[in-house]
Design a protein around this motif. Sequence first.
Motif, PDB file in Angstrom:
ATOM      1  N   ASP A 232      30.813  37.438  49.268  1.00 43.18           N
ATOM      2  CA  ASP A 232      30.896  38.698  48.804  1.00 43.18           C
ATOM      3  C   ASP A 232      31.618  38.630  47.465  1.00 43.18           C
ATOM      4  N   THR A 233      31.567  39.763  46.709  1.00 46.64           N
ATOM      5  CA  THR A 233      32.283  39.740  45.344  1.00 46.64           C
ATOM      6  C   THR A 233      32.760  41.249  44.986  1.00 46.64           C
ATOM      7  N   LEU A 234      33.739  41.455  44.418  1.00 46.30           N
ATOM      8  CA  LEU A 234      34.521  42.304  44.139  1.00 46.30           C
ATOM      9  C   LEU A 234      34.424  42.536  42.729  1.00 46.30           C
ATOM     10  N   MET A 235      34.160  43.787  42.104  1.00 43.80           N
ATOM     11  CA  MET A 235      34.042  43.861  40.593  1.00 43.80           C
ATOM     12  C   MET A 235      34.705  45.225  40.310  1.00 43.80           C
ATOM     13  N   ILE A 236      35.882  45.072  39.470  1.00 44.64           N
ATOM     14  CA  ILE A 236      36.584  46.144  39.023  1.00 44.64           C
ATOM     15  C   ILE A 236      36.658  46.505  37.472  1.00 44.64           C
ATOM     16  N   SER A 237      36.208  47.521  37.119  1.00 43.47           N
ATOM     17  CA  SER A 237      35.824  47.647  35.590  1.00 43.47           C
ATOM     18  C   SER A 237      36.297  49.016  35.104  1.00 43.47           C
ATOM     19  N   PRO A 238      36.768  49.114  33.762  1.00 46.99           N
ATOM     20  CA  PRO A 238      37.132  50.083  32.900  1.00 46.99           C
ATOM     21  C   PRO A 238      35.980  50.650  32.230  1.00 46.99           C
ATOM     22  N   PHE A 239      34.712  50.107  32.209  1.00 44.53           N
ATOM     23  CA  PHE A 239      33.620  50.311  31.211  1.00 44.53           C
ATOM     24  C   PHE A 239      32.916  51.757  32.210  1.00 44.53           C
ATOM     25  N   ARG A 240      32.415  52.670  31.642  1.00 44.72           N
ATOM     26  CA  ARG A 240      32.067  53.828  32.430  1.00 44.72           C
ATOM     27  C   ARG A 240      30.786  54.455  31.620  1.00 44.72           C
ATOM     28  N   ARG A 248      33.417  49.870  24.926  1.00 42.77           N
ATOM     29  CA  ARG A 248      33.869  49.161  23.769  1.00 42.77           C
ATOM     30  C   ARG A 248      35.599  48.540  24.451  1.00 42.77           C
ATOM     31  N   VAL A 249      36.058  49.160  25.072  1.00 39.92           N
ATOM     32  CA  VAL A 249      37.496  48.880  25.464  1.00 39.92           C
ATOM     33  C   VAL A 249      37.827  48.691  26.808  1.00 39.92           C
ATOM     34  N   GLY A 250      38.438  47.640  27.114  1.00 42.38           N
ATOM     35  CA  GLY A 250      38.790  46.966  28.456  1.00 42.38           C
ATOM     36  C   GLY A 250      38.657  45.728  28.880  1.00 42.38           C
ATOM     37  N   VAL A 251      38.977  45.168  29.989  1.00 40.22           N
ATOM     38  CA  VAL A 251      38.573  44.068  30.453  1.00 40.22           C
ATOM     39  C   VAL A 251      38.218  44.402  32.000  1.00 40.22           C
ATOM     40  N   ALA A 252      36.798  43.989  32.322  1.00 39.03           N
ATOM     41  CA  ALA A 252      36.469  44.076  33.605  1.00 39.03           C
ATOM     42  C   ALA A 252      36.841  42.796  34.508  1.00 39.03           C
TER      43      ALA A 252
END
Length: 310
Positions: A232-240, A248-252
């Motif tokens: 399993d993998t969890l992905m957390i992201s500021p991109f929307r 453009r801004v942030g780090v997933a």
Amino acid sequence: MALRYDEIGQRLRAFRLGSGLSAEEVADRLGISRTALYRFEKGELAKIETLERLSELLQVSLPTLLGVGIEYIPSAVSYFERLRQLEESAEHMVVLAGPISFLLASDSFEMALDQVLRESIPDDLPNRSRAMDDVDKIMEILHERKRAYRLRQPPIVNLISAMQIEPFLNNGMVGRVSLTESKKAMRREMARAEIEHFASVIEEESIGVQIGLVTDSLPHTGFQIFRRRSGDTLMISPFRLGEQPNIRVGVAMATSAQEALALHENVVKEVWRTAIKGRDAASYLRNLVSRSQERHARPAPERAGAAARR
């Protein structure tokens, strides 16, 4: 932990796309053939020295490239490509992102999204042409994601924030606020049509699609959980995507750490328990749409005041 070269190859491709470098440019700088680079991206064994040079060239740490610990993803292009790769092998997905989950969105949403993403790029942004090229890459990846999802149709649990839907309806599908009033009105119509689409999806009760409408507060950063045979993998992201998108801004971040997965699974269970579901959720969405229509059908305050005096 045993290294999986197929997954290293996937990360290599994602970070190469996000770097803005073509396959030819990467191969030339490393002194290898483009064919050799493509073989690495398909999972062929590469020497550790080659991987070190690749990580330096692509400005990504070697542990991230190898998938050791937390994978940091500073580019929206790389992030969406990693989503596409994970979705390819996912047997079940949980999506907590709002106000729109792209895989379940309408084709009209995808068609409008290209323009919305482009207008989200500031006119005075340094190297704006690179950012616009990134939009092309993102749209290509998004299109392939939806095509693959519709082909495989893995089960998906989608948690949507009601608190994010309201501004989406009020502002519309916009990439920036400085649009003409006529354009804003048109974009609000697009937003209302998309929420109507989600209400219909909920009512259809398609096998493998579960949607919960959350009226309580949710994290500002979305996350997704991919359940796969390989782990399993969890992905957390500021991109929307959607209303005032951010590409453009942030780090997933991506991780397979059991603690992180368990904590986020607990969040999903708690939020799902209190979420509005089924026809109640569809009715709630349609009420939001009706309220938005009524709000924007009212005359402006000046006209309303003049009408009252008459």
